[in-house]
Scaffold this active site. Structure first.
Site, PDB file in Angstrom:
ATOM      1  N   TYR A  47      32.017  23.250  52.103  1.00  0.00           N
ATOM      2  CA  TYR A  47      32.860  24.197  52.871  1.00  0.00           C
ATOM      3  C   TYR A  47      32.981  23.645  54.433  1.00  0.00           C
ATOM      4  O   TYR A  47      33.201  22.699  54.454  1.00  0.00           O
ATOM      5  CB  TYR A  47      32.061  25.496  52.819  1.00  0.00           C
ATOM      6  CG  TYR A  47      33.017  26.795  53.371  1.00  0.00           C
ATOM      7  CD1 TYR A  47      34.323  26.809  52.901  1.00  0.00           C
ATOM      8  CD2 TYR A  47      32.590  27.727  54.166  1.00  0.00           C
ATOM      9  CE1 TYR A  47      35.170  27.846  53.490  1.00  0.00           C
ATOM     10  CE2 TYR A  47      33.238  28.700  54.776  1.00  0.00           C
ATOM     11  CZ  TYR A  47      34.740  28.784  54.244  1.00  0.00           C
ATOM     12  OH  TYR A  47      35.377  29.772  54.945  1.00  0.00           O
ATOM     13  N   LYS A 102      41.953  35.544  26.128  1.00  0.00           N
ATOM     14  CA  LYS A 102      42.574  34.532  26.013  1.00  0.00           C
ATOM     15  C   LYS A 102      42.129  33.198  27.033  1.00  0.00           C
ATOM     16  O   LYS A 102      41.925  32.069  26.568  1.00  0.00           O
ATOM     17  CB  LYS A 102      43.872  34.769  26.605  1.00  0.00           C
ATOM     18  CG  LYS A 102      44.905  33.920  26.206  1.00  0.00           C
ATOM     19  CD  LYS A 102      45.407  33.863  24.729  1.00  0.00           C
ATOM     20  CE  LYS A 102      46.882  33.036  24.571  1.00  0.00           C
ATOM     21  NZ  LYS A 102      47.385  33.530  23.325  1.00  0.00           N
ATOM     22  N   GLU A 144      51.919  35.911  28.353  1.00  0.00           N
ATOM     23  CA  GLU A 144      51.227  36.755  27.327  1.00  0.00           C
ATOM     24  C   GLU A 144      51.625  38.277  27.395  1.00  0.00           C
ATOM     25  O   GLU A 144      51.612  38.820  28.300  1.00  0.00           O
ATOM     26  CB  GLU A 144      49.866  36.745  27.574  1.00  0.00           C
ATOM     27  CG  GLU A 144      48.880  36.859  26.195  1.00  0.00           C
ATOM     28  CD  GLU A 144      48.987  35.813  25.158  1.00  0.00           C
ATOM     29  OE1 GLU A 144      48.707  36.121  24.167  1.00  0.00           O
ATOM     30  OE2 GLU A 144      49.372  34.787  25.661  1.00  0.00           O
ATOM     31  N   ASP A 145      52.013  38.557  25.932  1.00  0.00           N
ATOM     32  CA  ASP A 145      52.096  39.862  25.675  1.00  0.00           C
ATOM     33  C   ASP A 145      53.045  40.867  26.731  1.00  0.00           C
ATOM     34  O   ASP A 145      52.611  41.825  27.220  1.00  0.00           O
ATOM     35  CB  ASP A 145      50.651  40.706  25.868  1.00  0.00           C
ATOM     36  CG  ASP A 145      49.653  40.306  24.686  1.00  0.00           C
ATOM     37  OD1 ASP A 145      50.239  39.752  23.791  1.00  0.00           O
ATOM     38  OD2 ASP A 145      48.631  40.424  24.797  1.00  0.00           O
ATOM     39  N   ASP A 170      53.326  34.150  22.797  1.00  0.00           N
ATOM     40  CA  ASP A 170      53.675  34.847  21.887  1.00  0.00           C
ATOM     41  C   ASP A 170      54.853  34.069  21.244  1.00  0.00           C
ATOM     42  O   ASP A 170      55.186  34.467  19.903  1.00  0.00           O
ATOM     43  CB  ASP A 170      53.933  36.267  22.286  1.00  0.00           C
ATOM     44  CG  ASP A 170      52.746  36.919  22.507  1.00  0.00           C
ATOM     45  OD1 ASP A 170      51.673  36.697  22.069  1.00  0.00           O
ATOM     46  OD2 ASP A 170      52.756  37.401  23.878  1.00  0.00           O
ATOM     47  N   GLY A 204      62.040  38.927  16.840  1.00  0.00           N
ATOM     48  CA  GLY A 204      61.370  39.051  17.953  1.00  0.00           C
ATOM     49  C   GLY A 204      61.095  37.794  18.686  1.00  0.00           C
ATOM     50  O   GLY A 204      61.523  36.783  18.382  1.00  0.00           O
ATOM     51  N   ALA A 205      59.928  37.837  19.737  1.00  0.00           N
ATOM     52  CA  ALA A 205      59.474  36.843  20.277  1.00  0.00           C
ATOM     53  C   ALA A 205      59.113  35.547  19.563  1.00  0.00           C
ATOM     54  O   ALA A 205      59.877  34.443  19.592  1.00  0.00           O
ATOM     55  CB  ALA A 205      58.202  37.000  21.242  1.00  0.00           C
ATOM     56  N   ALA A 206      58.295  35.871  18.537  1.00  0.00           N
ATOM     57  CA  ALA A 206      57.771  34.758  17.555  1.00  0.00           C
ATOM     58  C   ALA A 206      58.857  33.944  16.925  1.00  0.00           C
ATOM     59  O   ALA A 206      59.032  32.798  16.679  1.00  0.00           O
ATOM     60  CB  ALA A 206      56.628  35.291  16.602  1.00  0.00           C
ATOM     61  N   ASN A 306      50.516  41.897  12.589  1.00  0.00           N
ATOM     62  CA  ASN A 306      49.259  42.280  13.067  1.00  0.00           C
ATOM     63  C   ASN A 306      49.132  43.800  13.392  1.00  0.00           C
ATOM     64  O   ASN A 306      50.033  44.211  14.124  1.00  0.00           O
ATOM     65  CB  ASN A 306      48.714  41.570  13.992  1.00  0.00           C
ATOM     66  CG  ASN A 306      47.907  40.361  13.736  1.00  0.00           C
ATOM     67  OD1 ASN A 306      47.228  39.973  12.875  1.00  0.00           O
ATOM     68  ND2 ASN A 306      48.240  39.122  14.370  1.00  0.00           N
ATOM     69  N   ASN A 337      48.148  31.260  16.991  1.00  0.00           N
ATOM     70  CA  ASN A 337      48.446  30.255  17.851  1.00  0.00           C
ATOM     71  C   ASN A 337      47.046  29.697  18.787  1.00  0.00           C
ATOM     72  O   ASN A 337      47.377  28.850  19.428  1.00  0.00           O
ATOM     73  CB  ASN A 337      49.381  31.006  19.183  1.00  0.00           C
ATOM     74  CG  ASN A 337      48.870  32.251  19.289  1.00  0.00           C
ATOM     75  OD1 ASN A 337      47.719  32.708  19.112  1.00  0.00           O
ATOM     76  ND2 ASN A 337      49.959  32.957  20.051  1.00  0.00           N
TER      77      ASN A 337
END
Length: 447
Positions: A47, A102, A144-145, A170, A204-206, A306, A337
């Site tokens: 520092y 995650k 994410e999500d 995702d 969808g996304a996947a 899921n 994933n």
């Protein structure tokens, strides 16, 4: 079909254990020093006043930030909590435990330092601005999500405007493992990727990302029939055509897929198909056994909703499917994933990549598939398991090599050097965790 069949999940409650252990530990991630501290005098180096010299070096040459800080090993896991696991729109605070989880996987499986950031944006533009402002502190961004179609717009906007990799796990992470699993499933049943008919249940996304990656690897989109809640996608879907901006990706699929013009629902999409890739409404019952019976011989079914797959694996097998995969770890062939994202980020950080291209994702998928084939695959074992630690350095190296081939890497290294480095960094993360547990700094869980 009896719920007591052998491969149904046994009665256990990881949720109850999670409720007890999360408050005991107060979360899952902490920060610890990575430099030696022998006494208070060392702070003058790390520092003030010593830190001023690295600051000046970076001011003269901003690229020096990678050498003088941990930016090159730090990513942000960013979410708004609008589509969390199987829970839906639960908000940023409720989504934080998932983002911390995650971050835990990033560290333990990839040696990557990840910071969980949950935002409350007013709109897509504010979300994009917030993430852009993070760029000076991070080496990459993991989205994410995030609910669709917002997730598509945000990913496209950020990938086009940032000089570090932005990845939506995702979408892209799932697509990588789907491709790896599909390559090996086709190997098991003796079919070729360029000759099979593929049904996608849910878009969808996947499955959007899986569709794009399949095209990138050479699959003719005309051999794909996708299906959403309104039925199969085709040029006659006026409901999608009426929203060409909001549903641009879905309308693009309508225009180029389904060469035979199949109309109807899931049953019609599956009829005669060799492969079912389902990321849809949790079941069981979303996919009926009689629809699987209408598929081609030696059918492959990925039922990945899921927490409950669209059809139970035993029901799919009894209906004629030869290879069945789900997103769950309590069934064979888990398409998860977590097999790829820690390693892919390890790879892009190690070559300081500017983006993650489809070619890099395909390289990661092929390496995952190759790893499993080398140790042997079967109808119930088509992808590596998370406990096969050796797969992560290999996927990291494959990603890093592909980044160099794409011309998006700031650094160059050989495959062996990348494997050696990833093995050391990931091993250090695991050994550090073991040492903290051994010393009681990470307490043993209460009984």
């Amino acid at each position: 079909m009896s719920p007591d069949n052998e491969d149904r999940p046994k009665a256990e409650s990881p949720g109850e254990r999670a409720l007890r252990l999360h408050p005991f530990y107060g979360g899952k991630i902490q920060q610890l020093p990575k430099v030696p501290i022998g006494g208070a005098a060392d702070f003058s180096v790390w520092y003030s006043p010593g830190v001023a010299e690295p600051c000046r070096a970076i001011q003269r040459d901003p690229e020096q930030v990678w050498a003088h800080t941990n930016r090159g090993n730090t990513i942000a896991v960013v979410s708004d909590g609008s589509r969390v696991l199987g829970l839906g729109n639960i908000g940023p605070e409720a989504g934080l435990p998932v983002m911390e989880g995650k971050a835990l996987l990033f560290k333990y499986l990839g040696g990557v330092d990840a910071v969980a950031l949950c935002l409350r944006p007013r709109d897509d533009d504010e979300f994009v601005r917030a993430v852009r402002m993070l760029e000076p502190s991070f080496g990459a961004i993991n989205l994410e999500d995030i609910a669709q179609p917002r997730c598509f717009r945000i990913l496209d906007a950020l990938r086009g405007s940032m000089d570090i990799p932005v990845w939506h796990d995702d979408q892209q992470g799932t697509a990588v493992v789907v491709l790896a699993g599909l390559l090996n499933a086709l190997e098991v049943v003796g079919k070729r990727l360029d000759q099979v008919r593929i049904a996608m249940v849910g878009i969808g996304a996947a499955n959007n990302a899986s569709y794009r990656l399949l095209k990138a690897v050479g699959v003719d989109p005309g051999r794909i029939v996708a299906c959403d809640t309104g039925g199969t996608l085709h040029r006659g879907r006026a409901d999608i055509a009426a929203r060409p901006v909001e549903l641009a990706k879905k309308w693009g699929i309508c225009l180029e897929s389904n060469a035979e013009g199949v109309q109807g629902g899931i049953a019609e999409a599956l009829r005669g198909a060799d492969v079912c890739l389902a990321f849809s409404t949790p079941g069981p019952g979303t996919i009926a056994p009689e629809w699987v019976r209408g598929m081609a011989r030696d059918a492959i079914v990925f039922a990945c909703a899921n927490p409950v797959p669209e059809i139970w694996p035993d029901a799919a097998r009894e209906a004629g499917a030869r290879v069945v995969a789900t997103g769950r770890g309590d069934f064979p062939n888990q398409v998860n994933n977590s097999l790829c994202f820690p390693a892919i980020f390890r790879g892009v950080l190690d070559v300081r990549a500017r983006t993650i291209s489809d070619a890099m994702a395909i390289a990661a998928a092929r390496e995952l598939a190759a790893f499993a084939r080398e140790r042997g695959i079967s109808e119930t074992d088509i992808v590596p398991k998370m406990s096969e630690w050796a797969v992560y350095p290999r996927v990291a190296a494959a990603t890093g090599m592909a980044a160099q081939g794409e011309g998006v890497a700031r650094l160059s290294a050989t495959r062996d050097a990348l494997i050696d480095h990833a093995t050391r960094v990931i091993g250090d993360a695991r050994r550090a965790t073991e040492a903290l547990m051994r010393e009681g700094i990470i307490a043993a869980p209460p009984k």
